[in-house]
Design an enzyme around this catalytic site. Structure first.
Site, PDB file in Angstrom:
ATOM      1  N   GLU A 222     -11.419   3.497   5.539  1.00  0.00           N
ATOM      2  CA  GLU A 222     -10.390   4.453   6.007  1.00  0.00           C
ATOM      3  C   GLU A 222     -11.148   5.577   6.713  1.00  0.00           C
ATOM      4  O   GLU A 222     -11.122   5.680   7.926  1.00  0.00           O
ATOM      5  CB  GLU A 222      -9.568   4.972   4.819  1.00  0.00           C
ATOM      6  CG  GLU A 222      -8.477   5.975   5.228  1.00  0.00           C
ATOM      7  CD  GLU A 222      -7.719   6.580   4.036  1.00  0.00           C
ATOM      8  OE1 GLU A 222      -8.179   6.456   2.887  1.00  0.00           O
ATOM      9  OE2 GLU A 222      -6.660   7.217   4.283  1.00  0.00           O
TER      10      GLU A 222
ATOM     11  N   HIS B 270      -9.457   0.822  -1.571  1.00  0.00           N
ATOM     12  CA  HIS B 270      -9.448   1.516  -0.287  1.00  0.00           C
ATOM     13  C   HIS B 270     -10.888   1.461   0.254  1.00  0.00           C
ATOM     14  O   HIS B 270     -11.833   1.789  -0.466  1.00  0.00           O
ATOM     15  CB  HIS B 270      -9.068   2.986  -0.460  1.00  0.00           C
ATOM     16  CG  HIS B 270      -7.615   3.244  -0.663  1.00  0.00           C
ATOM     17  ND1 HIS B 270      -6.895   2.692  -1.676  1.00  0.00           N
ATOM     18  CD2 HIS B 270      -6.744   4.039   0.037  1.00  0.00           C
ATOM     19  CE1 HIS B 270      -5.635   3.125  -1.605  1.00  0.00           C
ATOM     20  NE2 HIS B 270      -5.514   3.937  -0.577  1.00  0.00           N
TER      21      HIS B 270
ATOM     22  N   HIS C  56       0.855  -1.192   0.000  1.00  0.00           N
ATOM     23  CA  HIS C  56       0.000   0.000   0.000  1.00  0.00           C
ATOM     24  C   HIS C  56       0.886   1.234   0.000  1.00  0.00           C
ATOM     25  O   HIS C  56       1.232   1.764   1.065  1.00  0.00           O
ATOM     26  CB  HIS C  56      -0.929  -0.036   1.218  1.00  0.00           C
ATOM     27  CG  HIS C  56      -1.941   1.064   1.243  1.00  0.00           C
ATOM     28  ND1 HIS C  56      -3.133   0.969   1.941  1.00  0.00           N
ATOM     29  CD2 HIS C  56      -1.965   2.292   0.658  1.00  0.00           C
ATOM     30  CE1 HIS C  56      -3.822   2.082   1.789  1.00  0.00           C
ATOM     31  NE2 HIS C  56      -3.130   2.909   1.017  1.00  0.00           N
TER      32      HIS C  56
ATOM     33  N   ASP D 217       1.694   4.098   2.650  1.00  0.00           N
ATOM     34  CA  ASP D 217       0.665   4.944   2.021  1.00  0.00           C
ATOM     35  C   ASP D 217       1.297   6.083   1.199  1.00  0.00           C
ATOM     36  O   ASP D 217       1.456   5.948  -0.008  1.00  0.00           O
ATOM     37  CB  ASP D 217      -0.323   5.474   3.068  1.00  0.00           C
ATOM     38  CG  ASP D 217      -1.703   5.764   2.491  1.00  0.00           C
ATOM     39  OD1 ASP D 217      -1.929   5.488   1.303  1.00  0.00           O
ATOM     40  OD2 ASP D 217      -2.566   6.259   3.248  1.00  0.00           O
ATOM     41  N   ASP D 218       1.621   7.194   1.867  1.00  0.00           N
ATOM     42  CA  ASP D 218       2.189   8.367   1.183  1.00  0.00           C
ATOM     43  C   ASP D 218       3.380   8.866   2.007  1.00  0.00           C
ATOM     44  O   ASP D 218       3.288   9.902   2.679  1.00  0.00           O
ATOM     45  CB  ASP D 218       1.109   9.455   1.064  1.00  0.00           C
ATOM     46  CG  ASP D 218      -0.099   8.959   0.290  1.00  0.00           C
ATOM     47  OD1 ASP D 218       0.008   8.800  -0.937  1.00  0.00           O
ATOM     48  OD2 ASP D 218      -1.133   8.690   0.927  1.00  0.00           O
TER      49      ASP D 218
HETATM   50  N1  ADE Z   1      -4.552   8.689  -2.335  1.00  0.00           N
HETATM   51  C1  ADE Z   1      -3.329   8.796  -1.793  1.00  0.00           C
HETATM   52  N2  ADE Z   1      -3.367   8.428  -0.504  1.00  0.00           N
HETATM   53  C2  ADE Z   1      -4.641   8.060  -0.230  1.00  0.00           C
HETATM   54  C3  ADE Z   1      -5.307   7.567   0.911  1.00  0.00           C
HETATM   55  N3  ADE Z   1      -4.683   7.375   2.072  1.00  0.00           N
HETATM   56  N4  ADE Z   1      -6.623   7.311   0.809  1.00  0.00           N
HETATM   57  C4  ADE Z   1      -7.273   7.506  -0.321  1.00  0.00           C
HETATM   58  N5  ADE Z   1      -6.690   7.965  -1.425  1.00  0.00           N
HETATM   59  C5  ADE Z   1      -5.377   8.229  -1.386  1.00  0.00           C
HETATM   60 ZN    ZN Z   2      -3.748   4.712   0.249  1.00  0.00          ZN
END
Ligand code: ADE
Ligand code: ZN
Length: 330
Positions: A193, A190, A11, A271-272
């Site tokens: 969340e 996703h 992810h 994630d990011d």
């Molecule tokens: N795009 C990038 N990160 C995300 C996340 N955590 N949830 C949904 N879309 C995303």
């Molecule tokens: Zn994500």
């Protein structure tokens, strides 16, 4: 300790690995004017209230990405960092609509990302691409995106669903996912969340999702928890992300511990990472400490990622053996 185990990342959004320094480098290279005066100013904006507030900065930074070389450099930089953390395989999201809506052809994006993967192969890391549809954009746009990528389906691992969740239930994308699965693509989404447990159920039942990204809100529904446990549905958990987007109060209060206690199939992911303060190794180390995880629990997370991947059975078995042997040496 965990660095010696072979890690698998399931992810991570490639656009979310765009570090501010690289945003500025690429913008300068492409003659793109950014709205921030400096890397520091951009970094100072990385305080978020929720998922949508993060997404607006994330999409804004993508303006720096224009050429296949940019996407290749982005991918290569992520894979170099991941390999240094002990990652041996990554299944990586990309958001084509973010780029095609700015006039960047989807083939430029895919060519660049595949080139970056190829360049990193000497580092002992493999990777696959998961094309994500932006759920807060029209369904017709998702369908057109899928069809534009269909000739290259063999070069992709699967499809996913991301962007702002609340108000955009998986059901909207049932037809798109059916067509993607018909092309031989794997399906993930996703869900759970910021959205309710019902979105997790829809992702499984209506999209045919084989993995749920995040999914921690499933804990609110005991019947769903039982289903996830019995069916060994993988949940890709991203601790830093959940805290930075204020879904979870702190790492010490992260539901990952409860998910482990419920015997769910969980993995830890980044994630990011350029936005949330760390990569997969940082996430693993932090939850191990903050949730006081035992060696057996850390091993379950590492083995869970291997099991949850789309790797062939023999490679999974080989990685599993390596992970167990590394754990014994630790
Ligand atoms: N795009 C990038 N990160 C995300 C996340 N955590 N949830 C949904 N879309 C995303
Ligand atoms: Zn994500």
């Amino acid at each position: 300790m965990t660095g010696r185990r072979p890690l698998v990342e399931l992810h991570v959004h490639i656009e979310g690995t765009l570090e501010p320094e690289m945003t500025f480098e690429l913008a300068a290279r492409n003659g793109v004017e950014l709205p921030w005066a400096s890397v520091d100013e951009l970094r100072r904006l990385m305080e978020f209230d929720d998922l949508p507030s993060f997404l607006s900065l994330y999409y804004e930074c993508c303006a720096a990405l224009l050429t296949a070389g940019d996407f290749s450099d982005l991918m290569h930089a992520y894979l170099r960092r991941a390999a240094a953390a002990g990652v041996v395989h990554a299944e990586i999201f990309f958001d084509p609509q973010t780029h095609t809506s700015r006039g960047v052809p989807i083939d430029t994006v895919i060519d660049g990302l595949l080139d970056g993967i190829e360049r990193a192969s000497s580092l002992g890391i493999t990777a696959g691409l998961i094309l994500c549809f932006l759920r807060d954009r029209p369904v017709e746009e998702a369908l057109a995106t899928l069809r534009s990528a269909a000739p290259r389906a063999q070069q992709l691992l699967g499809v996913g669903l991301d962007s702002a969740e609340v108000g955009y239930p998986p059901a909207l994308f049932a037809e798109v996912f059916a067509e993607a699965r018909g092309l031989g693509l794997r399906a993930v989404a996703h869900a759970g969340e910021e959205g309710p447990p019902a979105y997790v159920v829809e992702a499984l039942d209506l999209l045919g999702a084989e993995r749920i990204d995040h999914g921690y809100r499933a804990l609110e529904d005991p019947a769903l928890v039982a289903r996830l446990r019995e069916d060994r549905v993988p949940l890709t958990v991203c601790p830093f992300s959940n805290v930075r987007l204020k879904g979870v109060e702190s790492l010490a209060a992260h539901p990952l511990k409860r998910m482990l206690d419920e015997d769910l199939l969980v993995s830890v992911n980044s994630d990011d990472p350029a936005y949330f303060g760390g990569y997969i190794d940082d996430n693993l180390e932090a939850v191990t400490h903050e949730l006081s995880l035992g060696e057996d629990e850390v091993e379950r997370l590492v083995l869970g990622a291997i099991e949850s991947s789309f790797l062939p059975g023999e490679r999974k078995a080989e990685l599993r053996d390596r992970a167990i042997a590394a754990g014994r040496r630790a």
